[in-house]
Write a protein that holds these residues in place. Structure first.
Motif: not given
Lengths: 526, 436
Positions: A370-374
């Motif tokens: 899970l990566t939350l894009p900036y």
């Protein structure tokens, strides 16, 4: 003698192979084996091997024009044959370098990472461990275990522990496999699932206790994955919802207050996006040092431009059509076409490039899954800010008071001295200005072209109608609800079918509750 | 909707007519148009149609094909033209609107009377104009890779068929060199090309022993811009084993897709994405540093090193500079541009050989025409199936937005428009037949 010749040649070749330097070995390896060779060298990297790997990585190894030799480009730019070191005439610019493909690239990453394990920089050590565990090279196990002894930082030690556990899964000792499985059960990386899977079947794992532990570990990982998945859906739902909210917020004001079905609302988004394009170009040519700040400068510009255009539209056209919804609809649609065509003539029909400033590129990695894009995070924060400002404006200022008064009862407000004409104009400008701000945000996640607004107008109306006319809270709930439902439906149904389903749902909902989720309470509603 | 079509007719003096009035008074308009295009110089030029979207979702890909066509035409004219006449381009903009493609094609054939058309990118646009070309016996050169399943006597296909692009790319991904992928995520735009290609690929993967649970298919509409959950799904799917993504996304959706890939940190060394419709042109304006290693399969890359290619790029940039195109020094070339260039030159050769622009005669003359292409190979039109023999190349994205070739075939490959992986195709003839 004739007979001996091939034999002699073979002998020569053989001696050549024995004495092969790492450079020739790497240069002549089959392209498919090159990555494996580098992986082998990772554990025993010495000077010549490092040099050979560096030559490949820097693109200084070339296939000769006839395809039979490999040439090395020295630091002076001259070419020589790797086999005998003889200089070769020719220009490297016209030759093909030995390819560095994905498998070679990940082997190279691990090759360098082995050296970085003792780096004083903590983050470098962590990324080195990441690279090494991806390479799945069993030869690395002693190195990882010895580093684990020396490592002081607990987080790095944990990462080393995980990485070595992955390799210990292949250990011949059942007890070691078992302890590795227990370690990996806490992993948040979905890739561990595929590593554990072979240990659950009898064909590849003889010990029943290990099989049971592996199944249990997989179940644990899956349940933690499930939580992260839900978090991911919620995030992308809120992110889509905030985009919808930005697009619909301005419309909620104009539609709620004036009852004008403004088909040109999408074009305000588009103009806002083009404003950020223009500001970007100005920064690029006049102020390249502060390029990353262009987006902040674009916000007031976009707001001002769309605010003025909105007021002008209201003054010149829409004012004359109040109370005639069909004409307003057609007139604003015509305006939208004119605006699209005007932008086409000014900027061309093709999409324009709006770059992400560096602080909006990349993302925040919560887990490997899970990566939350900036850029999405920034938009959510931005929407929250715009929402607060709008709320303050509507509820804490004199203009806001007038706007609310006109929304609730135009004639009464008029008769107590509210300048309804001016309020209409300002409110329309405000709605358009908010759309302009939305356009700046949209330029960071999608394409900027003359038809940008067309893609959002239907969604915006859906949000406003669903949420209830003239209510900020309704618009927020509508946008977030649509965003989240859309993102929950999308993975299983696909983007197309999901949209159709939502449209169907809204039609049914409006049948049942025409005033939307939140209805305005007032004695007289027109 | 006619307001949305910009009319960039180079002839300039034609009557602009909407479809409805055109159809109502077709004979009259035809006669008028014929009379108007007759005078003075009509006799010493040959009209050539250029049918590419210059606006809408496909403009990102097709605009450069229009420029390339104009460049190739100018180049041929500079050498004296064809049959002693200059070529005269007629450029129209179908605006990424599929029915409008058919309308514009009809206009090119019946009003402008073009001898040949170079155009279309998406298969849905080609399917839309195909009946027009077959009915009016026109000639179309189609420059883009496509799904096959078609062989019209009125079309020459200078892009790749599935066996010249898609299948070798998947074979590469499954090889040790390509990372040995075992699971495949097929992601495409929702229309005929991605759906058919994925049907062929699924059958091909089955033949290689890949099971259905290791294949996932997903489609998004044209112009889709929110790829958050899809990239998230790819990550989830990749947990089940070495995964590769096969992208048949077309048009400007690629920009948000690749941005999302970069932002979510999906690295090519973990999950490589191979694209069939992304070239140097589409990557322009995307920061490719996070994308290094993702792949594309084509029959030409700009980075290919050979004298023909360097001269071609230099000449094209010089021409663009003279024409005042923006950023002329930094213009890139890509595979469909090469296919457009090869197609125009081959057509001109065939016209010279036939001594006329008559469609039947030129079609006959096309068989076996050879051309030294910028890809570094001498390409040849197959004598039977209207397709080009093409080399296959697989490239990886570099930090500078170019591709480095990591694998290529030694010789050009013959096209199989009727893929053997679709049942019933073995009975289809290997020669063009009108679709009817």
């Amino acid at each position: 003698m004739q007979l001996f010749k091939p034999l002699l040649l073979l002998l020569l070749l053989y001696s050549g192979l024995v004495a092969a330097s790492p450079l020739t070995e790497l240069a002549h390896a089959d392209p498919a084996d090159r990555a494996g060779l580098i992986t082998q060298w990772t554990v025993q990297a010495d000077g010549p091997r490092r040099q050979a790997v560096a030559a490949l990585e820097e693109g200084r190894l070339f296939t000769s024009a006839d395809g039979n030799h490999v040439l090395l480009q020295g630091t002076d730019g001259k070419l020589s044959d790797v086999d005998n070191g003889q200089p070769v005439a020719g220009d490297a610019a016209s030759l093909d370098a030995l390819p560095v493909n994905n498998s070679v690239r990940s082997a190279l990453e691990a090759f360098h990472a082995a050296g970085d394990l003792a780096d004083p920089d903590r983050s470098k050590r962590l990324s080195a461990i990441q690279a090494l565990q991806d390479s799945a090279n069993p030869g690395l196990l002693p190195l990882l275990l010895s580093r684990q002894q020396q490592e002081q930082d607990s987080q790095v030690r944990q990462a080393l522990h995980m990485a070595s556990a992955r390799l210990q899964l292949a250990s011949p000792d059942a007890a070691q496999r078992l302890s590795a499985i227990h370690t990996l059960a806490d992993s948040a990386d979905p890739a561990t699932l595929s590593l554990l899977a072979p240990l659950t079947v009898a064909a590849s794992e003889p010990e029943a206790s290990v099989r049971a532990a592996a199944s249990q570990a997989m179940a644990d990982i899956k349940s933690s994955q499930w939580r992260y998945n839900m978090l991911g859906y919620a995030f992308s739902g809120i992110s889509l919802g905030s985009v919808l909210l930005l697009a619909a917020l301005g419309l909620a004001i104009t539609y709620g207050l004036l009852g004008v079905i403004n088909m040109a609302h999408g074009e305000m988004l588009m103009i806002g996006a083009y404003a950020s394009y223009v500001v970007q170009n100005l920064f690029r040519s006049w102020w390249p040092g502060a390029f990353d700040a262009y987006l902040l400068a674009a916000l007031p510009v976009a707001f001002a431009v769309t605010f003025v255009i909105g007021m002008a539209l209201e003054r010149l056209i829409i004012r004359h059509l109040y109370g005639r919804p069909l004409e307003t609809l057609l007139a604003t649609w015509g305006i939208s076409l004119m605006l699209i065509q005007a932008v086409r003539m000014l900027f061309g029909a093709q999409n324009v490039e709006v770059a992400n400033p560096s602080w909006l590129s990349g993302g925040w990695e919560i887990t490997p899954a899970l990566t939350l894009p900036y850029n999405r995070l920034a938009i959510i924060a931005f929407v929250a800010g715009v929402l607060v400002l709008t709320w303050l404006l509507l509820n804490k200022t004199r203009l806001g008071l007038f706007v609310r008064a006109v929304t609730q009862n135009r004639r009464m407000a008029d008769s107590v001295g509210v300048p309804t004409g001016k309020v209409d104009m300002l409110a329309f400008g405000l709605g358009s200005g908010i759309a302009g701000l939305g356009g700046v945000a949209l330029s960071q996640i999608g394409n900027v072209g003359p038809e940008l607004g067309q893609g959002y107008i239907v969604d915006s109306f859906m949000v406003v109608v669903l949420g209830g006319v003239g209510q900020l809270a309704g618009t927020v709930t509508g946008a977030m609800g649509l965003g989240i439902v859309n993102k929950i439906l999308e993975p299983s149904l696909g983007a197309v079918l999901g949209k159709i389903l939502i449209l169907g749902f809204i039609i049914l909902f409006i049948q049942k509750r025409p005033q939307g989720l939140f209805a305005l309470k007032g004695r007289v509603l027109d | 909707m006619t307001q949305r079509n910009i009319h960039t007719n180079h002839q300039g003096n034609h009557m602009a007519s909407t479809r409805r009035t055109f159809l109502k008074s077709a004979p009259l308009v035809l006669a008028a148009a014929g009379l108007m295009s007759m005078p003075a110089f009509a006799a010493d030029t040959i009209k050539v149609g250029v049918l590419h979207s210059l606006s809408g979702t496909m403009a990102i890909s097709e605009t450069s094909l229009k420029d390339m066509a104009l460049f190739a035409i100018d180049q041929i004219n500079a050498k004296g033209g064809v049959l002693g006449k200059k070529l005269e381009p007629v450029v129209v903009d179908p605006a990424s609107n599929w029915p409008l493609f058919a309308e514009k094609a009809r206009q090119l054939l019946s009003k402008d009377k073009v001898a040949v058309t170079f155009g279309c990118w998406t298969s849905v646009s080609r399917k839309s104009v195909l009946p027009v070309y077959e009915e009016l016996n026109g000639l179309l050169f189609y420059p883009v890779q496509y799904e096959g399943e078609e062989m019209s006597p009125n079309v020459f296909y200078t892009g790749a068929a599935p066996n010249q692009q898609a299948i070798p790319a998947v074979e590469y991904l499954m090889s040790k060199e390509g990372g040995g992928a075992k699971r495949f995520f097929l992601l495409g735009t929702d229309y005929v090309y991605p759906r058919t290609t994925n049907k062929i690929l699924r059958a091909f993967l089955h033949s290689k022993g890949v099971k259905d649970e290791d294949i996932q298919e997903m489609y998004t509409p044209f112009g889709h811009s929110d790829y958050q959950t899809i990239v998230g799904n790819i990550k989830k799917f990749a947990a089940g084993g070495k995964t590769a993504v096969i992208s048949t996304i077309n048009g400007d959706s690629n920009v948000p897709f690749y941005k999302e890939l970069g932002n979510q940190g999906l690295k090519a060394t973990d999950v490589p994405v191979v694209a069939f419709s992304v070239g140097e042109e589409e990557l322009k304006g995307i920061d490719t540093k996070p994308l290094v290693g993702h792949l594309a399969a084509w029959n030409y890359f700009m980075s290919v090193k050979n004298p023909v290619n360097s001269k071609w790029i230099a000449d094209y940039r010089a021409w663009a500079k003279k024409k005042g195109l923006a950023n002329a020094d930094k213009l890139v070339t890509n595979d469909p541009m090469e296919a457009t260039y090869v197609g125009i030159n081959m057509w001109a050769e065939a016209v010279k050989k036939a001594g006329t622009t008559d469609v039947a005669a030129v079609t006959k003359a096309m068989a076996g025409i050879k051309f030294a292409a910028p890809s570094g190979f001498t390409l040849e039109i197959d004598p039977k199936n209207h397709h080009l023999h093409k080399p296959v190349m697989i490239g990886e994205i570099q930090p500078n937005g170019q591709f480095s070739v990591v694998w290529k075939t030694k010789t050009p490959i013959r096209a199989q428009p009727w893929s053997p992986f679709i049942p019933g195709n073995d009975k289809k003839p290997d020669t063009p037949v009108k679709s009817k």
